[in-house]
Write an enzyme that holds these catalytic residues in place. Structure first.
Site, PDB file in Angstrom:
ATOM      1  N   ASP A  35     -24.504 -20.609 -20.611  1.00 11.25           N
ATOM      2  CA  ASP A  35     -25.356 -21.831 -20.184  1.00 11.25           C
ATOM      3  C   ASP A  35     -26.279 -22.267 -19.249  1.00 11.25           C
ATOM      4  O   ASP A  35     -26.583 -21.397 -17.948  1.00 11.25           O
ATOM      5  CB  ASP A  35     -24.784 -22.320 -20.063  1.00 11.25           C
ATOM      6  N   ASP A  93     -27.687 -24.672 -16.373  1.00 13.43           N
ATOM      7  CA  ASP A  93     -27.122 -26.218 -15.990  1.00 13.43           C
ATOM      8  C   ASP A  93     -28.130 -26.609 -14.958  1.00 13.43           C
ATOM      9  O   ASP A  93     -29.501 -25.470 -14.080  1.00 13.43           O
ATOM     10  CB  ASP A  93     -26.075 -25.960 -14.809  1.00 13.43           C
ATOM     11  N   ASP A 141     -19.926 -22.933  -4.233  1.00 12.82           N
ATOM     12  CA  ASP A 141     -18.510 -21.639  -3.806  1.00 12.82           C
ATOM     13  C   ASP A 141     -18.996 -20.263  -3.171  1.00 12.82           C
ATOM     14  O   ASP A 141     -19.411 -20.475  -2.014  1.00 12.82           O
ATOM     15  CB  ASP A 141     -17.321 -21.752  -4.867  1.00 12.82           C
TER      16      ASP A 141
HETATM   17  P1  ATP Z   1     -19.808 -18.970 -15.946  1.00 17.69           P
HETATM   18  O1  ATP Z   1     -20.741 -17.852 -15.975  1.00 17.69           O
HETATM   19  O2  ATP Z   1     -18.642 -18.775 -15.832  1.00 17.69           O
HETATM   20  O3  ATP Z   1     -20.042 -20.056 -16.393  1.00 17.69           O
HETATM   21  P2  ATP Z   1     -20.811 -20.638 -13.029  1.00 17.69           P
HETATM   22  O4  ATP Z   1     -20.995 -19.631 -11.580  1.00 17.69           O
HETATM   23  O5  ATP Z   1     -21.691 -20.717 -14.242  1.00 17.69           O
HETATM   24  O6  ATP Z   1     -20.258 -19.511 -14.375  1.00 17.69           O
HETATM   25  P3  ATP Z   1     -19.665 -23.028 -14.304  1.00 17.69           P
HETATM   26  O7  ATP Z   1     -18.346 -23.724 -13.566  1.00 17.69           O
HETATM   27  O8  ATP Z   1     -20.484 -23.296 -15.127  1.00 17.69           O
HETATM   28  O9  ATP Z   1     -19.362 -21.436 -13.375  1.00 17.69           O
HETATM   29  O10 ATP Z   1     -20.461 -24.268 -12.826  1.00 17.69           O
HETATM   30  C1  ATP Z   1     -22.023 -23.635 -12.386  1.00 17.69           C
HETATM   31  C2  ATP Z   1     -21.525 -23.990 -10.788  1.00 17.69           C
HETATM   32  O11 ATP Z   1     -20.851 -25.008 -10.311  1.00 17.69           O
HETATM   33  C3  ATP Z   1     -21.250 -22.282  -9.969  1.00 17.69           C
HETATM   34  O12 ATP Z   1     -23.081 -21.660 -10.651  1.00 17.69           O
HETATM   35  C4  ATP Z   1     -21.027 -23.594  -8.583  1.00 17.69           C
HETATM   36  O13 ATP Z   1     -22.639 -23.127  -7.976  1.00 17.69           O
HETATM   37  C5  ATP Z   1     -21.073 -24.135  -9.314  1.00 17.69           C
HETATM   38  N1  ATP Z   1     -18.777 -24.350  -9.202  1.00 17.69           N
HETATM   39  C6  ATP Z   1     -18.565 -24.182 -10.117  1.00 17.69           C
HETATM   40  N2  ATP Z   1     -17.567 -24.457  -9.661  1.00 17.69           N
HETATM   41  C7  ATP Z   1     -17.472 -24.560  -8.203  1.00 17.69           C
HETATM   42  C8  ATP Z   1     -15.908 -24.611  -7.553  1.00 17.69           C
HETATM   43  N3  ATP Z   1     -14.871 -25.365  -7.862  1.00 17.69           N
HETATM   44  N4  ATP Z   1     -16.478 -25.061  -6.310  1.00 17.69           N
HETATM   45  C9  ATP Z   1     -17.752 -24.733  -6.065  1.00 17.69           C
HETATM   46  N5  ATP Z   1     -18.938 -24.505  -6.801  1.00 17.69           N
HETATM   47  C10 ATP Z   1     -18.443 -24.229  -8.120  1.00 17.69           C
HETATM   48 MG    MG Z   2     -21.839 -21.303 -15.606  1.00 16.66          MG
END
Ligand code: ATP
Ligand code: MG
Length: 446
Positions: free
Chosen positions: A71, A73, A145
């Site tokens: 996805d 963002d 994070d």
């Molecule tokens: P995935 O591939 O599983 O989607 P992701 O890193 O994109 O991994 P998301 O939950 O989509 O995970 O979150 C998007 C972004 O938001 C992350 O890359 C990170 O920068 C931030 N983020 C998400 N969860 C947290 C958290 N618990 N604390 C701090 N930043 C977060």
């Molecule tokens: Mg993501």
């Protein structure tokens, strides 16, 4: 020489102290056309309206790692209201974090406003409960994070903005927490699960300092709302590396709070083999782009627990099918405290379980009825899983494989003469209609 050294120290400081570093196309190699049109449309529209807008987080990380992001963002200087005004098909969502979903057909782009890290509301344990203060791009990077998750990609300039050395960490294949890891885990204990899941999924190592406090702080997961744990669990199970993720969770001591039944399951004879087969099947289906049902996966995760409880009840004299229902209820009650499985998955899971004794019935009309059950396929897949670890006879699974593919004439010929257990028919008659669910024969299952 000295100047070179100072230069190097300054560069290092720039990376890890949070200075803004612009990484040009020729270093990172991500062309604008690597992004889908809906993501580009979102950043283009925002930028045309005078706002800053970047693709951010997991998508940039995955592109740099040569993987397909699942996805996209977007982070922007526009407030949620300003974003909402620019996109006709959009809605503002969330309370803890307000953001905007911009919809394009089946696709959704999540647009969040740069968030400040200063004034978020924390509880007594240091956990963030509300965080809606807007900030600069730099603030926004800091509250993310891991360094690899804090990269901003500008599709128009084809540049990556990196405040924390994330690109270098990607090159080193290493996950490093931004800021002091223990503090960041206390703010949000789910970050510990994310560290393990993302590392296993992406084949990254976890930096030693980032990893160290995890074992000690694992019990903080007990205070995380079960709905959030469930979301994280789903991501883990459908990451395509679910077995590796689970093993790493166990190694880090994170499964106690997260998946309390895992411990016990691993200790049961066949337990590990059962889970491993189930999860590797799932991982394989995902790698082949085949659909996987969450109900099936949860049915597998909790099955041995159900089986154990069911066997104990039968030994204590409870009747087969009723004992199974009671076992299911009990396992569900224990699990619910930690991992609230939403009804739509829970129902499928229970149906898969309750179908199992019915596969034992291979005489008369029953096999035909079972074939028509809407959950037959998932139930059958589950039967095959049980057979593959020797929990039921492979012969039975093979019988069902043939039966479902045979024509009616062959099916009739396949039916077993006597019901699965001798004398079952008689007992069934005596109890006839007592429960009124029309499926008394299943009582004799197992
Ligand atoms: P995935 O591939 O599983 O989607 P992701 O890193 O994109 O991994 P998301 O939950 O989509 O995970 O979150 C998007 C972004 O938001 C992350 O890359 C990170 O920068 C931030 N983020 C998400 N969860 C947290 C958290 N618990 N604390 C701090 N930043 C977060
Ligand atoms: Mg993501």
């Amino acid at each position: 020489m000295i100047r070179k050294l100072i230069g190097r120290v300054l560069r290092l400081k720039k990376h890890h102290g949070g200075g803004r570093v612009v990484i040009p196309l020729k270093r990172h190699g991500i062309h604008r056309n690597r992004l889908p049109s809906f993501a580009l449309k979102t950043t283009d529209t925002l930028q045309a309206a005078g706002f800053e807008a970047f693709v951010v987080g997991g998508a940039v990380r995955d592109l740099l790692l040569g993987k397909d992001p699942k996805d996209f963002d977007v982070a922007t200087s526009a407030t949620p209201e300003e974003v909402h005004k620019l996109f006709r098909r959009s809605r503002i969502i969330g309370r803890r974090f307000r953001l905007v979903h911009v919809l394009y057909g089946d696709e959704t782009v999540e647009v969040s406003t740069f968030r400040g890290s200063g004034e978020s509301l924390t509880d007594a344990a240091g956990r963030i409960i509300r965080d809606n203060t807007w900030g600069s791009q730099e603030d926004d990077a800091k509250r993310r994070d891991f360094t690899v998750n804090a990269l901003f990609y500008d599709p128009n300039r084809e540049e990556i903005i990196d405040y924390h050395g994330g690109v270098a960490d990607i090159e080193k294949k290493c996950m490093t927490m931004i800021g002091p890891p223990a503090v960041r885990y206390r703010e949000d204990p789910v970050r510990m699960l994310r560290a393990v899941r993302l590392a296993a999924k992406l084949g990254l190592s976890i930096d030693a300092t980032t990893r160290k406090p995890i074992r000690e702080l694992a019990n903080l997961l007990e205070n995380v709302p079960s709905s959030r744990l469930f979301d994280e669990m789903l991501k883990l199970l459908f990451s395509g590396q679910s077995w590796a993720c689970l093993m790493q969770l166990r190694d880090e001591g994170l499964h106690h709070g997260f998946f309390p039944l895992l411990d016990k399951m691993m200790k049961m004879p066949q337990g590990e083999a059962f889970l491993k087969t189930a999860l590797q099947n799932t991982d394989k289906r995902i790698s082949e782009d085949k659909p996987v049902s969450a109900g099936y996966v949860f049915a597998a995760l909790l099955w041995l627990e159900v089986l154990d409880n069911w066997e104990a009840r039968k030994k204590a004299g409870e009747k087969g099918m009723l004992a199974l229902f009671a076992a299911i209820d009990e396992v569900e009650a224990v699990q619910e405290q930690k991992l609230a499985i939403p009804r739509r998955y829970g129902t499928a899971m229970k149906e898969i379980w309750t179908l199992q004794p019915r596969f034992e019935q291979r005489a008369g009309i029953k096999p035909f009825r079972l074939l028509e059950s809407p959950r037959f396929r998932a139930g059958y897949d589950f039967l095959c899983l049980r057979a593959s670890v020797g929990e039921v006879e492979q012969e039975m699974a093979d019988w069902w494989t043939e039966f479902q593919n045979a024509d009616n004439q062959r099916r009739e010929a396949m039916l077993l003469r006597a019901p699965a257990s001798e004398g079952g028919k008689k007992r069934r008659r005596r109890r006839g209609g007592a429960r009124g669910d029309g499926d008394g024969a299943a009582d004799e299952g197992q």
